[in-house]
Design a protein around this motif. Structure first.
Motif, mmCIF file in Angstrom:
data_model
loop_
_atom_site.group_PDB
_atom_site.id
_atom_site.type_symbol
_atom_site.label_atom_id
_atom_site.label_comp_id
_atom_site.label_asym_id
_atom_site.label_seq_id
_atom_site.Cartn_x
_atom_site.Cartn_y
_atom_site.Cartn_z
ATOM 1 N N GLN A 92 0.762 -1.297 -0.008
ATOM 2 C CA GLN A 92 -0.048 -0.092 0.134
ATOM 3 C C GLN A 92 0.825 1.289 -0.119
ATOM 4 O OE1 GLN A 92 -2.356 -0.847 3.670
ATOM 5 N NE2 GLN A 92 -0.864 0.736 4.784
ATOM 6 N N HIS A 136 0.597 3.897 -3.081
ATOM 7 C CA HIS A 136 0.235 5.205 -3.143
ATOM 8 C C HIS A 136 1.307 6.051 -3.224
ATOM 9 C CE1 HIS A 136 -1.717 8.657 -0.714
ATOM 10 N NE2 HIS A 136 -2.587 8.005 -1.570
ATOM 11 N N VAL A 194 0.514 7.002 1.931
ATOM 12 C CA VAL A 194 -0.107 6.455 2.844
ATOM 13 C C VAL A 194 1.034 5.489 3.515
ATOM 14 C CG1 VAL A 194 -1.498 4.240 3.569
ATOM 15 C CG2 VAL A 194 -2.589 5.945 1.883
ATOM 16 N N LEU A 235 -6.552 0.383 6.589
ATOM 17 C CA LEU A 235 -7.433 1.009 5.727
ATOM 18 C C LEU A 235 -8.657 0.422 5.569
ATOM 19 C CD1 LEU A 235 -4.882 1.176 2.821
ATOM 20 C CD2 LEU A 235 -5.467 2.908 4.469
ATOM 21 N N LYS A 236 -9.760 1.057 5.671
ATOM 22 C CA LYS A 236 -10.839 0.651 5.416
ATOM 23 C C LYS A 236 -11.048 -0.219 3.949
ATOM 24 C CE LYS A 236 -13.470 4.006 8.227
ATOM 25 N NZ LYS A 236 -14.254 5.156 8.360
ATOM 26 N N GLU A 268 -13.194 0.350 1.510
ATOM 27 C CA GLU A 268 -13.432 1.349 0.372
ATOM 28 C C GLU A 268 -12.160 2.092 0.167
ATOM 29 O OE1 GLU A 268 -15.068 1.120 3.303
ATOM 30 O OE2 GLU A 268 -17.046 0.671 2.834
ATOM 31 N N GLU A 269 -11.326 2.410 1.055
ATOM 32 C CA GLU A 269 -10.181 2.975 0.940
ATOM 33 C C GLU A 269 -9.238 1.840 0.080
ATOM 34 O OE1 GLU A 269 -9.082 5.739 4.811
ATOM 35 O OE2 GLU A 269 -9.240 3.650 5.023
ATOM 36 N N ALA A 284 -10.489 1.824 -3.541
ATOM 37 C CA ALA A 284 -10.122 3.214 -4.303
ATOM 38 C C ALA A 284 -8.624 3.246 -4.344
ATOM 39 C CB ALA A 284 -10.577 4.316 -3.112
ATOM 40 N N LEU A 285 -7.776 2.613 -3.383
ATOM 41 C CA LEU A 285 -6.568 2.738 -3.955
ATOM 42 C C LEU A 285 -6.041 1.827 -5.181
ATOM 43 C CD1 LEU A 285 -3.467 3.553 -3.356
ATOM 44 C CD2 LEU A 285 -3.544 1.582 -1.855
#
Length: 620
Positions: free
Chosen positions: A456, A460, A571, A577-578, A580-581, A584-585
């Motif tokens: 991650q 990011h 990040v 992270l959720k 959704e996050e 989205a990534l």
């Protein structure tokens, strides 16, 4: 000492010093002659690294008996018309054979398609023997023995037999890529046999030849290049950023079918990958430039290894632009070598603590089990249910352990990720649907046919970097005015070049103007650079403009600052992270060119195909 005319032998030995550097140089010249003769099969045999023996046999058109004496005479060739600027063959100078014959024992045996018999001629240390009849099939056999026997001082500069054999192999591979319709065989007592069967001139045939030379991994991790600009055509393949090497030995470049090691092309490749590869990693490339022979000069080096373009800026711009465009259009791809490494780590026996089984090559599974203290699953401390025994002998679970199962039904992966409705849609995307986050740094995602693991922070970091770059280059870079202009003394030609590029430099925040014949005045510098060594920056820019006619040095410095900002603004590892996050990534990665690697060149994700997972579990 009075001026005198050198002997023909001395002239040829001087030429040999330029053309014949080592055995690989001899092989290169002889194989090029065979290809110019239209050969479909070329066989090379060496001994002693090529110093004792080099024999090249082809099935080309052959040399008529009456022309054999001319073939070993200096500056005699059948490949060059009256126009030196219209060179369409690999050889043209007419120096190779007489140069080789002046320092070695050379014999040529040849037969044309219409000839009743073959003929042979020899030359030893510059002394030519008479032409005589011989027996041979159609084509030519050139045999070189005792290379440099006539100039023994040159032998002191030769490397070991293994090194010379390796250099010869590299020459054959480089030539073979450009001629996929020709079969090449390289053999001898000093090497293992290299066989490259003909694959054909069609695109798939060319790619098959590339795979023969560079390995099957390259086509699987390569992007096709096809671009045209102002009459110059560029084609070939380049590796994706996550498939790279520690050196540039696997960068192959060809100009009108001629293998070259050109500084301009190498610099253009490095510039094209500058954003996606670290400085100590190199892309794997096979590039073919096709252009009018009149706008490229191949007669700038005796060994024809270098070329000079009439418009070097056009060629560099085409190479950089085409590669960057291809990288951007290719979407997000992971190198197959990452999955292979992961599979190797997962296989039984890969880890030091792995339990020995039949696949580990032991005498027997039972013997290995006894040696390791393993006595069977019925008494094994690794038996799953034994961890829950309550010590009463009834095999039941202890109360505390049972409580974990009484807490309620477990949620499935889709529910935990909040993906009940969207799961099927997301599974069809390149990086799939996020399923979990492990070790607070790695996102585990699922596609329809693979498992994806994403770093991650690295991912990011690339996204933030690309956003900063776009913002940086979409408008003029903010600059800061110097209280006192910095005067930089330069050679007059460097100052003139900088003045010619002043408008471009101004867009990057560097304001310069001429200050007399041999200096420039720097009035503004990019704000992002803060306090910088203006003198060194301007001199670096002047050197780059002289070499490549570009101002990439300043752009590169600004990009490096953006990369540092991206690293600190992305990040961080350890952040939860959720769902959704995470998703989205993944979607941003799919939409961002170059997101397969971070700013430091490390891969941002690894993909393991379902078929590979099934192999790990013995299902395939």
């Amino acid at each position: 000492m009075p001026i005198r005319q050198l002997s023909e032998t001395m002239i040829n030995q001087i030429a040999a010093g330029e053309v014949i550097e080592r055995p690989a140089s001899v092989v290169k010249e002889l194989v090029e002659n065979a290809l110019d003769a239209g050969a479909a099969r070329v066989e090379i045999v060496t001994a002693g690294g090529g110093l004792n023996l080099i024999r090249v046999t082809d099935d080309g058109s052959g040399i008529p008996e009456k022309e054999l004496a001319l073939a070993i005479a200096r500056h005699c060739t059948s490949k060059l018309a009256e126009d030196i600027h219209d060179i369409r063959s690999l050889g043209f100078r007419g120096e190779a054979l007489p140069s080789i014959g002046s320092v070695a024992r050379l014999s040529i045996r040849s037969r044309t398609a219409s000839g009743d018999s073959a003929a042979e001629i020899g030359i030893e240390g510059g002394r030519v023997s008479a032409v005589k009849p011989a027996a041979a099939n159609r084509g030519t056999t050139v045999e070189v023995r005792d290379l440099f026997f006539a100039t023994p001082a040159r032998l002191k500069f030769m490397k070991g037999e293994r090194a010379e054999s390796s250099a010869t192999s590299d020459v054959i591979k480089r030539i073979a890529i450009a001629f996929p319709a020709v079969r090449f065989t390289l053999a001898g007592s000093d090497r293992s046999t290299l066989e490259l069967p003909a694959t054909g001139d069609k695109p798939e045939g060319r790619l098959s030849r590339v795979a023969q030379v560079m390995g099957a991994d390259f086509p699987e991790n390569a992007i096709a290049i096809d671009a045209m600009r102002d009459g110059v055509h560029l084609s070939g393949h380049v590796s994706i950023p996550s498939f790279s090497r520690a050196n540039a030995l696997q960068q192959y470049a060809y100009v009108n079918g001629r293998p070259v090691r050109d500084k301009l092309i190498a610099g253009a490749i490095r510039g094209a990958f500058a954003d996606v590869l670290p400085r100590d990693r190199h892309a794997v490339t096979v590039l073919f430039l096709t252009l009018d022979p009149a706008i490229v000069d191949v007669n700038v080096h005796p060994a024809k290894a270098d070329v000079r373009f009439r418009d070097p800026g056009l060629v560099r711009g085409l190479v950089v632009g085409a590669i960057r465009q291809a990288l951007g259009d290719s979407g997000i791809r992971a190198a197959t070598t990452g999955a292979a490494g992961m599979m190797g780590a997962f296989r039984p026996g890969a880890a030091s603590h792995a339990h020995p089984g039949p696949a580990n090559g032991h005498r027997s599974y039972e013997a290995a089990s006894r040696a390791s203290g393993f006595t069977g699953f019925d008494r094994s401390p690794q038996r799953p249910l034994d961890m829950g025994f309550d010590g009463t002998g009834n095999g039941g679970l202890r109360e505390n352990d049972q409580a974990a199962f009484d807490a309620g039904p477990l949620q499935n992966a889709d529910t935990r990720a909040g993906l009940d409705e969207a799961a099927e849609t997301l599974l069809g995307t390149a990086l799939g649907a996020a399923r979990a986050q492990v070790h607070e740094n790695y996102i585990v995602a699922q596609t329809r046919d693979s498992l994806v693991i994403v770093d991650q922070h690295a991912a990011h970091e690339r996204l933030v970097y690309e956003a900063l770059k776009n913002a940086l280059h979409s408008r003029a870079v903010p600059s800061q005015m110097l209280l006192l202009p910095e005067i930089v003394d330069l050679p007059e030609e460097d100052a003139e070049r900088l003045a010619m590029h002043s408008e471009t430099l101004s867009r990057f925040g560097l304001g310069i103007e001429r200050f007399g014949p041999g200096a420039v005045a720097v009035r503004e510098t990019p704000s992002m650079l803060g306090e910088t060594n203006v003198q060194q920056l301007v001199r670096d820019l002047a050197d780059e403009i002289a070499d490549n006619d570009t101002v990439e040095t300043l752009k590169g410095r600004l990009d490096r600052i953006a990369a540092t900002m991206a690293c600190h603004g992305s990040v961080r590892s350890g952040r939860l992270l959720k769902a959704e996050e995470m998703n989205a990534l993944l979607r941003q990665m799919e939409a961002t060119p170059g997101s397969g690697t971070c700013n430091h060149g490390r891969p941002t994700y690894i993909e393991l195909k379902l078929a590979d997972i099934e192999r790990l579990f013995g299902r395939r």
